[in-house]
Each structure stands twice: as structure tokens, then as C-alpha cells.
Design a protein around this motif. Sequence first.
Motif, mmCIF file in Angstrom:
data_model
loop_
_atom_site.group_PDB
_atom_site.id
_atom_site.type_symbol
_atom_site.label_atom_id
_atom_site.label_comp_id
_atom_site.label_asym_id
_atom_site.label_seq_id
_atom_site.Cartn_x
_atom_site.Cartn_y
_atom_site.Cartn_z
ATOM 1 N N PHE A 1 0.839 -3.945 9.675
ATOM 2 C CA PHE A 1 0.061 -3.286 10.256
ATOM 3 C C PHE A 1 -1.003 -4.157 10.803
ATOM 4 O O PHE A 1 -1.445 -4.302 11.759
ATOM 5 N N LEU A 2 -1.557 -4.891 9.849
ATOM 6 C CA LEU A 2 -2.790 -5.827 9.867
ATOM 7 C C LEU A 2 -2.360 -6.552 10.721
ATOM 8 O O LEU A 2 -3.263 -6.963 11.824
ATOM 9 N N ALA A 3 -1.170 -7.500 10.884
ATOM 10 C CA ALA A 3 -0.939 -8.540 12.007
ATOM 11 C C ALA A 3 -0.792 -8.012 13.167
ATOM 12 O O ALA A 3 -1.284 -8.560 14.130
ATOM 13 N N VAL B 1 -3.437 3.956 14.918
ATOM 14 C CA VAL B 1 -2.760 4.325 13.724
ATOM 15 C C VAL B 1 -1.674 5.258 13.802
ATOM 16 O O VAL B 1 -0.367 5.075 13.441
ATOM 17 N N LEU B 2 -2.021 6.417 14.673
ATOM 18 C CA LEU B 2 -0.995 7.350 15.157
ATOM 19 C C LEU B 2 0.193 6.688 15.756
ATOM 20 O O LEU B 2 1.415 7.142 15.764
ATOM 21 N N VAL C 1 4.216 6.723 14.708
ATOM 22 C CA VAL C 1 5.361 7.422 15.323
ATOM 23 C C VAL C 1 6.373 6.162 15.846
ATOM 24 O O VAL C 1 7.709 6.494 15.891
ATOM 25 N N GLU C 2 5.992 5.015 15.828
ATOM 26 C CA GLU C 2 6.929 4.083 15.944
ATOM 27 C C GLU C 2 7.728 3.441 14.754
ATOM 28 O O GLU C 2 8.433 2.583 14.929
ATOM 29 N N HIS C 3 7.164 3.792 13.659
ATOM 30 C CA HIS C 3 7.862 3.205 12.274
ATOM 31 C C HIS C 3 8.108 4.403 11.532
ATOM 32 O O HIS C 3 7.320 5.082 10.994
ATOM 33 N N GLU C 4 9.275 4.797 11.523
ATOM 34 C CA GLU C 4 9.789 5.933 10.878
ATOM 35 C C GLU C 4 9.613 6.028 9.443
ATOM 36 O O GLU C 4 9.103 7.127 9.033
ATOM 37 N N PRO C 5 9.495 4.954 8.394
ATOM 38 C CA PRO C 5 9.232 5.233 7.311
ATOM 39 C C PRO C 5 7.601 5.688 7.118
ATOM 40 O O PRO C 5 7.395 6.653 6.238
ATOM 41 N N VAL C 6 6.787 5.231 8.012
ATOM 42 C CA VAL C 6 5.362 5.678 7.864
ATOM 43 C C VAL C 6 5.284 7.194 8.380
ATOM 44 O O VAL C 6 4.782 7.971 8.138
ATOM 45 N N LEU C 7 6.053 7.443 9.371
ATOM 46 C CA LEU C 7 5.926 8.884 9.883
ATOM 47 C C LEU C 7 6.590 9.772 8.968
ATOM 48 O O LEU C 7 6.028 10.841 8.762
ATOM 49 N N LEU C 8 7.730 9.408 8.460
ATOM 50 C CA LEU C 8 8.110 10.464 7.503
ATOM 51 C C LEU C 8 7.191 10.760 6.225
ATOM 52 O O LEU C 8 6.893 11.676 5.761
ATOM 53 N N ALA C 9 6.722 9.645 5.822
ATOM 54 C CA ALA C 9 6.022 9.514 4.403
ATOM 55 C C ALA C 9 4.499 10.528 4.922
ATOM 56 O O ALA C 9 4.100 11.287 4.044
ATOM 57 N N ALA C 10 3.834 10.101 6.110
ATOM 58 C CA ALA C 10 2.784 10.823 6.404
ATOM 59 C C ALA C 10 3.094 12.254 6.645
ATOM 60 O O ALA C 10 2.279 13.145 6.207
ATOM 61 N N ALA C 11 4.163 12.557 7.372
ATOM 62 C CA ALA C 11 4.687 14.187 7.532
ATOM 63 C C ALA C 11 4.787 14.665 6.406
ATOM 64 O O ALA C 11 4.147 15.952 6.361
ATOM 65 N N THR D 1 -6.725 13.792 10.858
ATOM 66 C CA THR D 1 -6.114 14.135 9.636
ATOM 67 C C THR D 1 -4.847 13.242 9.281
ATOM 68 O O THR D 1 -4.296 12.777 8.281
ATOM 69 N N VAL D 2 -3.890 13.425 10.172
ATOM 70 C CA VAL D 2 -2.518 12.858 10.365
ATOM 71 C C VAL D 2 -2.761 11.311 10.278
ATOM 72 O O VAL D 2 -2.014 10.791 9.448
ATOM 73 N N ALA D 3 -3.428 10.782 11.090
ATOM 74 C CA ALA D 3 -3.935 9.192 11.142
ATOM 75 C C ALA D 3 -4.279 8.890 9.532
ATOM 76 O O ALA D 3 -3.856 7.732 9.030
ATOM 77 N N ILE D 4 -5.107 9.795 8.938
ATOM 78 C CA ILE D 4 -5.603 9.217 7.648
ATOM 79 C C ILE D 4 -4.532 9.257 6.633
ATOM 80 O O ILE D 4 -4.452 8.221 5.797
ATOM 81 N N ALA D 5 -3.623 10.403 6.801
ATOM 82 C CA ALA D 5 -2.540 10.376 5.837
ATOM 83 C C ALA D 5 -1.524 9.296 6.117
ATOM 84 O O ALA D 5 -1.322 8.722 5.101
ATOM 85 N N ALA D 6 -1.381 8.824 7.428
ATOM 86 C CA ALA D 6 -0.600 7.775 7.691
ATOM 87 C C ALA D 6 -1.021 6.113 7.354
ATOM 88 O O ALA D 6 -0.356 5.520 6.865
#
Length: 118
Positions: free
Chosen positions: A53-55, A77-78, A82-92, A34-39
Motif C-alpha cells: 500500500f505504501l509503495a 484506500v477504498l 476493492v482491488e485487494h480481496e484480503p483487505v476487502l474481506l477483512a474490512a467488510a 468508516t469503511v476506509a478507516i476499517a480497511a
Amino acid sequence: MRNNRYPTGATQSPNPGIDPKIVSGIDPAIDSDTVAIAALASIAADPQMLSRFLALTGHQGGDIRKAAQEPEFLAGVLHFTVEHEPVLLAAAASLRLTPDAVRNLLQTARSQSRQQSD
């Protein structure tokens, strides 16, 4: 000083909209997939992050939906999250989780993966 309103292991979040049961990992409806899909949704919403991400993954934009059905891809994806804070914050935020709860889910997913491969 311990805040007794929160279950054992939960921490008080600076965001009052976050449910303490989710923060502590008690909510079974939220799992690593669920978290991976949100991320992934957060990644796709940001063209620069999607390109990065694609690269890094070697995937093409058109094969993301199919790849998202694979547990290994979601684990990647997970890890990216966790390595890219903007994605981490948005998904969380989209799941009303703390970033630490997302990190804990990654640890749990890694442990489960190791146990399945043994």
C-alpha cells in the motif's frame, strides 16, 4: 425465490451474523469513510499489505494518520480495498458488511465526488 425477511435490495448472506439492514445499505452510520478507516486498519495489520500500500501510494508509514484526514486519501484506500480481496474481506467482516456493500459504498463515494467537482 425472494426471501421476504430481507429489505428490498438486500441479499441473504452466507454469514448469519451480518445484519440485513447493513447489507442493503440502509444503516446510515456506515459510510465510505468508516469503511476506509476499517480497511486501513486491516492494511496496517498485515506488514506485506502495508508495504505494498505504501509503495503504491507513495506515503510513508509515519504520515498515514495525517493523510487519513483527507477525503482523497480515504477514497484511495477504498479503491485499494476493492482491488485487494484480503483487505476487502477483512474490512467488510470488521464492519459486518458484505464485500458487495463495500463495493457499493465505493461507487457512492465516486458519484458524490463527481457531483462535488461539477
